[in-house]
Design a protein around this motif. Sequence first.
Motif: not given
Length: 146
Positions: A6, A9, A11, A83, A104, A106
Amino acid sequence: MAVLVREVMTPGVVTVRPDASLVEAAQLMRAQDIGDVLVTTDHRVVGVLTDRDITLRAVADGADPLTVSAQAVCTPNPVVVGPDDAVSAAVELMRGHAVRRLPVVDNGRPVGMVSLGDVALAQDADSALADISRAEPDSWPGGRPA
């Protein structure tokens, strides 16, 4: 040095439906100045489609990018990372699967992308790969192609 995915990355993600044409996907890539989109169904990643996939798996074979779907040429069931996973785990996945970027995810939903460049910037901001990753992309001579 960043420890969690996280922290390095990018986003947010750009997605297309599995039935989106390659032209639609390529136009999104151009508009967002990115080299890949996620192919998703019901907010779940079913594939990764890169500019290279479009070129090598469709255009090079003479396929019509208006009629070929994203799902037909994407890499299905891509390797993903969470993440809260360690950056080192992402690096090992990239190395082990010979990929340069990972979605990524979640709780099953895509939340970002982590690339080799992101990792390079986080691990050694003075490296050549980090310099390349920071550089602004070249613009198309004379503006966007017709």
